[in-house]
Design a protein around this motif. Sequence first.
Motif, PDB file in Angstrom:
ATOM      1  N   TRP A  48       6.677  -2.701  -1.019  1.00 16.84           N
ATOM      2  CA  TRP A  48       5.711  -1.730  -0.489  1.00 16.84           C
ATOM      3  C   TRP A  48       5.601  -0.531  -1.422  1.00 16.84           C
ATOM      4  O   TRP A  48       4.507  -0.097  -1.769  1.00 16.84           O
ATOM      5  CB  TRP A  48       6.175  -1.284   0.903  1.00 16.84           C
ATOM      6  CG  TRP A  48       5.335  -0.239   1.565  1.00 16.84           C
ATOM      7  CD1 TRP A  48       3.981  -0.249   1.737  1.00 16.84           C
ATOM      8  CD2 TRP A  48       5.801   0.980   2.176  1.00 16.84           C
ATOM      9  NE1 TRP A  48       3.581   0.883   2.420  1.00 16.84           N
ATOM     10  CE2 TRP A  48       4.674   1.653   2.702  1.00 16.84           C
ATOM     11  CE3 TRP A  48       7.064   1.556   2.333  1.00 16.84           C
ATOM     12  CZ2 TRP A  48       4.780   2.874   3.359  1.00 16.84           C
ATOM     13  CZ3 TRP A  48       7.165   2.767   2.996  1.00 16.84           C
ATOM     14  CH2 TRP A  48       6.040   3.421   3.500  1.00 16.84           C
ATOM     15  N   ALA A  87       3.997  -1.788  -4.828  1.00 20.54           N
ATOM     16  CA  ALA A  87       2.555  -2.012  -4.688  1.00 20.54           C
ATOM     17  C   ALA A  87       1.831  -0.664  -4.607  1.00 20.54           C
ATOM     18  O   ALA A  87       0.754  -0.474  -5.177  1.00 20.54           O
ATOM     19  CB  ALA A  87       2.269  -2.857  -3.439  1.00 20.54           C
ATOM     20  N   ASP A  88       2.453   0.274  -3.925  1.00 24.18           N
ATOM     21  CA  ASP A  88       1.896   1.619  -3.819  1.00 24.18           C
ATOM     22  C   ASP A  88       1.787   2.286  -5.198  1.00 24.18           C
ATOM     23  O   ASP A  88       0.805   2.961  -5.494  1.00 24.18           O
ATOM     24  CB  ASP A  88       2.802   2.446  -2.894  1.00 24.18           C
ATOM     25  CG  ASP A  88       2.248   3.816  -2.580  1.00 24.18           C
ATOM     26  OD1 ASP A  88       1.268   3.882  -1.815  1.00 24.18           O
ATOM     27  OD2 ASP A  88       2.786   4.813  -3.103  1.00 24.18           O
ATOM     28  N   ASN A 135      -1.270  -4.034  -0.445  1.00 21.80           N
ATOM     29  CA  ASN A 135      -0.090  -3.397   0.101  1.00 21.80           C
ATOM     30  C   ASN A 135       0.064  -3.691   1.584  1.00 21.80           C
ATOM     31  O   ASN A 135       1.137  -3.537   2.167  1.00 21.80           O
ATOM     32  CB  ASN A 135      -0.176  -1.879  -0.131  1.00 21.80           C
ATOM     33  CG  ASN A 135       1.205  -1.294  -0.306  1.00 21.80           C
ATOM     34  OD1 ASN A 135       2.192  -1.974  -0.072  1.00 21.80           O
ATOM     35  ND2 ASN A 135       1.280  -0.035  -0.692  1.00 21.80           N
ATOM     36  N   TYR A 167       3.011  -5.483   3.193  1.00 21.49           N
ATOM     37  CA  TYR A 167       4.335  -4.863   3.263  1.00 21.49           C
ATOM     38  C   TYR A 167       4.374  -3.632   4.164  1.00 21.49           C
ATOM     39  O   TYR A 167       5.444  -3.104   4.434  1.00 21.49           O
ATOM     40  CB  TYR A 167       4.789  -4.465   1.850  1.00 21.49           C
ATOM     41  CG  TYR A 167       4.763  -5.610   0.881  1.00 21.49           C
ATOM     42  CD1 TYR A 167       5.554  -6.736   1.096  1.00 21.49           C
ATOM     43  CD2 TYR A 167       3.941  -5.581  -0.247  1.00 21.49           C
ATOM     44  CE1 TYR A 167       5.526  -7.803   0.223  1.00 21.49           C
ATOM     45  CE2 TYR A 167       3.912  -6.649  -1.131  1.00 21.49           C
ATOM     46  CZ  TYR A 167       4.702  -7.754  -0.887  1.00 21.49           C
ATOM     47  OH  TYR A 167       4.675  -8.822  -1.757  1.00 21.49           O
ATOM     48  N   GLU A 168       3.206  -3.220   4.595  1.00 23.16           N
ATOM     49  CA  GLU A 168       3.176  -1.931   5.305  1.00 23.16           C
ATOM     50  C   GLU A 168       3.925  -1.938   6.633  1.00 23.16           C
ATOM     51  O   GLU A 168       4.248  -0.882   7.177  1.00 23.16           O
ATOM     52  CB  GLU A 168       1.737  -1.478   5.526  1.00 23.16           C
ATOM     53  CG  GLU A 168       1.257  -0.643   4.358  1.00 23.16           C
ATOM     54  CD  GLU A 168      -0.166  -0.176   4.516  1.00 23.16           C
ATOM     55  OE1 GLU A 168      -0.849  -0.610   5.449  1.00 23.16           O
ATOM     56  OE2 GLU A 168      -0.598   0.640   3.682  1.00 23.16           O
TER      57      GLU A 168
END
Lengths: 256, 256, 256, 256
Positions: C146, C149-150, D3, D6-7
Motif C-alpha cells: 500500500w 503503490a502510494d 492502490n 491494498y487500501e
Amino acid sequence: MANSKYEYVKSFEQPDILLQNVWIVVRIDGRSFHKFTTKHDYAKPNDDRGLSLMNRAALEVCKEFPDIVIAFGESDEYSFVLKKSCNLFERRSSKISSSIVSYFTSQFVYRWKEYFGDHELKYPPTFDSRCVLYPTDENIKDYLSWRQADTHINNLYNTCYWALVLKAGKTPIEAENELRGTFSDGKNEMLFSRFNINYNNLPAEYRKGSVIFKKMVQETNEENGVTKSKKRLIIEHVDIISEKFWKEYPDILGSK
Amino acid sequence: MANSKYEYVKSFEQPDILLQNVWIVVRIDGRSFHKFTTKHDYAKPNDDRGLSLMNRAALEVCKEFPDIVIAFGESDEYSFVLKKSCNLFERRSSKISSSIVSYFTSQFVYRWKEYFGDHELKYPPTFDSRCVLYPTDENIKDYLSWRQADTHINNLYNTCYWALVLKAGKTPIEAENELRGTFSDGKNEMLFSRFNINYNNLPAEYRKGSVIFKKMVQETNEENGVTKSKKRLIIEHVDIISEKFWKEYPDILGSK
Amino acid sequence: MANSKYEYVKSFEQPDILLQNVWIVVRIDGRSFHKFTTKHDYAKPNDDRGLSLMNRAALEVCKEFPDIVIAFGESDEYSFVLKKSCNLFERRSSKISSSIVSYFTSQFVYRWKEYFGDHELKYPPTFDSRCVLYPTDENIKDYLSWRQADTHINNLYNTCYWALVLKAGKTPIEAENELRGTFSDGKNEMLFSRFNINYNNLPAEYRKGSVIFKKMVQETNEENGVTKSKKRLIIEHVDIISEKFWKEYPDILGSK
Amino acid sequence: MANSKYEYVKSFEQPDILLQNVWIVVRIDGRSFHKFTTKHDYAKPNDDRGLSLMNRAALEVCKEFPDIVIAFGESDEYSFVLKKSCNLFERRSSKISSSIVSYFTSQFVYRWKEYFGDHELKYPPTFDSRCVLYPTDENIKDYLSWRQADTHINNLYNTCYWALVLKAGKTPIEAENELRGTFSDGKNEMLFSRFNINYNNLPAEYRKGSVIFKKMVQETNEENGVTKSKKRLIIEHVDIISEKFWKEYPDILGSK
C-alpha cells in the motif's frame, strides 16, 4: 496434561480499566425490540406491563450494584450511573458492563410472569450494553437530560403515530408521511383536535420515563410505632432536566 | 424541549472496534456460582442438569450468532470463538460481548425449567463476559487447549475433594489439606484405591468439557427417504488439545 | 513535603499494551512538510539531500531498535515494522511510538548538516507517529505494498505537476486542472511526449521509495583477507509488492 | 499499480480519541539520560546549561501548541497540560503525544549549540511521551504537585549524594549507603553541618523545577513609550503545590 504450556494465552487479554474519578454510565438497550414487542402483543405506544417489568429489572440491578446512584429508563433502554469513586471490579469496563446487562436480562426473564401473567414469554430477549464516561456533574446531568428529552420526543411521535394507525385507521406509511416534518406544537395540536388527547395529561411515565434513586423516606415500625428516616430506592417519573430535581436531591451526585 | 442542546454528550462514547483479521473469543463466566450452585442443590462435583442447561444456552447462542465457529464450555464458563472475518456489530467489542452474555443469560433463565423441572430457580444468575483476541490458528487452539486442560485439572481435583467429603466423611478443610501438594498420579491413585473410581471411566463431559461446532451429518428426509449431508451444530465431549480433532474438522478454523 | 499524598495520580495512567503476536508498524509522518520543504528550498519533485537524510535517520532508528525487521520510506514518511515477538517496552504503544519518532527527529536535526551542508536548518521540524497492528504476513506485506503503490502514484503525479510548473511554465492551478482525471497511462504519455521524460528511467528511489532491511553480505577483513558473511542493514529501492522480494529474503518475516 | 487492492489495511488503524472535557497531560521523559548526561559532562547534581536547554525546548513547545496552559519541568522530564476543551488533532492521543515529543526533541537538538556552545552534541538524544487524563482541577493540581514534590525529593537526595562524592571523596556505593534510610531533616542537616550548604538557599530552579505559563506583563513600546498589558509565556521557579499560585493566576485552569 500440564496447563503451563498454554497459559501464555492469558497474556492476550488486554486491560480495560476505566479512567478514575469520572461518572460511569452503563446503558443497556434492547436488541430487536420492535419484533419482540410485536410478538408479545405489547400495547402501543406504551405497554404498562412492559414498562413495569423494565423498571423492576432495573430496580433489582440498583439493589445488586450499590455504586449506582441514579438510573433512567425509557422504552427498551436503561442507563445506570455509577458514582465517580466506584471501584467495582477495579473499574474494569467489560466486567461492569457485562455483569449489569446480564443481571438485568436475567431479572427481565425471571420476573416476566410477575408482570405478564399467563401471557407467556415466547423467546428470550437480548440487551446490549456499553460504558460511557462523563467527567463533570454538568456532563452527567446533560447526559440524563439527553435521554429524557429523547423520551419526550419519541413518546410524542409514537402517541401521534399510533393514534393515526389505531384510531384513524391509517397505514403505517400514511402515518409516517403525515408526521414527517411536523414539530412539537403540531403534534400536540393533532392529538388534541383530532383525537381529543391532551398530551400533558398522559401518564408522566410515558412522557418523562422512569428515574430510580435513593430517597429519604419515613418508615414506621409496625410493631413499636417508631418512625425512622431511611434511604430507600424509589422509582419516580419526574423532570430531571430542570435544576429543581438536583437541588431537591443534592446527595445523588454529591455522594462519595 | 430540543434535544440538540444535550446531544454533545454522544461524543463522549469511545470507539472500541476490535482489530481486524484475528480470532475473537468471548468468554462468559458465572458470577458467584459457588453460592448459586449451593443454593440450587447442584450435585457435586458435577450436576448433569446444570451442565446440560449451560450447553443448551450455549447452543442457542451459537444458533443466534452464526459467526461463532466453535464454543467450549466447562463448569460455569463458556468460550465462544468468532471467525476472523467476523463483522458482527462492526466488531464493536462492547456490542459483541454484551449481546452474547445477555442472550446466554436469557436462555439460561428461560430454559431453567426444561432442565431442572420443579426444582425452581430461586434467584436469577449473573454472568460476566469479555473479548480476547488471538491472531493465529496456533494461538486459538492453544487458548482452547488451555481451557480444556483446566477442565481436566479442576475436575480431577473436584472429584477427589467431593469423594473425600461425601464418601470419606472429611470436612472441607481436611479434604483440602489432604489434596494439597498432590499430583495428577496421586489423585488418580487415591480415587482408585480408596473410592474404587477409575477416573478415566467417568463421563467424558466431566473430564473434557463440551465442544460445540458445526458437523456434516447425514439426514434422511422421513417423507421421501432421501438422505442428504447437512451441517448441524452438535455438542461433543472430545479432546481438542490433540491435533486429531483439528485434522478431522479442518473447516472449523478454515471457515471464511 | 511528602509525595505520598499525590501519588494517587499515577493510577490515572492507562495501560496501552499492544496485542501479542502481531506485526507492529510504527509510521512516522512529517508535519507541515509542504511548508518545511518550501522554506528549505527542496528540489521538486524530489530532493536527493532530503531523501538521503530521511533514509539516514531511518537507518539509525533501525540500528537503535533491532526489533525492526524492515522499514519503508517515501517523501516525508517512514514505516518501521517490528517483529511479532517484539517485547520492547513490554509492547507499550506510547513508549514504542514516541521513542521511535523522537529518535528519528533527533537524528534528522543532528545530521542535517551532513546532507545539506551550509544550507542551514531554519527551524526544527516535527514528525508524528502512530502504531498499527497487522496479524498476518499477508497483511503486513499488503501494508507495505500500500505504501509502495502510494509512492508510485504520488511520484508520477508530482513528476507531471512539477514538469508542468517548472518546464511548461504553468501556474499551480493550471497544472492541477490539467492533471485532474488523468490516469497512469496518460501521465506517462504526457511526460514522454511533452517533456521527453521516460518515467521508468527515473531513479528507482523516486519511483519505489526506500527499503531498509538486514541482508547477508560478504565482508573481507582488510588485515587478514578473510571473507565472512555478515548481516548488515542496507537501503535498497526495490519492488516489495511482488513476491520475488519476499522469496529472496525469507528471513525478514520469518525472523523470530 | 492500483492502490485500491491494498487500501483495506487502513481499516487496521484503531481510533485513540481521548475522552472529552478532561485535562490532558503529555509527559515527556529522557531515555537513558544517565548515560547522556555523563557522556556530555553535565555538572552534577544540576547543570544550568542542560536545564536551560530543557526549558527553552519546552517554551518553544508551548508557543507551537497554544492549547498548553501550563508546563512543568525537572531534570530530563517535562509535563505539558492541555486545556480540557483542547481539540488539537481531534484529541487523537498518538498525534498529540508524538507531535509534542518530536517537536521537543527537535528543539533540543536544534538549540544545543545555543546553550552548550562548543561543547558538541555527541549523539542525538531520545525522549518518550505519553498522554494521561485528569478530570478535575484538583486532580491536575495534584498531578503537578506530585511532580514538584518529586523534584524536591530528588534534588535533596542528589545534592547530598554529589556532595558526598565530589566533596567528601566517597565512592558512589558509599554515598548511597550513607543516604539509605535518611529523612529530609537528616539530609538538610548533613548538607549544613558537613558541607556548609543551606539547602533553602540553593537556586529555586533546582529545588522547585520550572513552571511555564502565560502571565500578564506590562510591555512598553520603545518607539512611542506606550505601556500595554500583554499575555506572555514565562518561566518561573515557583511553588505550585500551595494554593497561593493558583489563586494568583486563576486564568491558568479557568481558561476556556
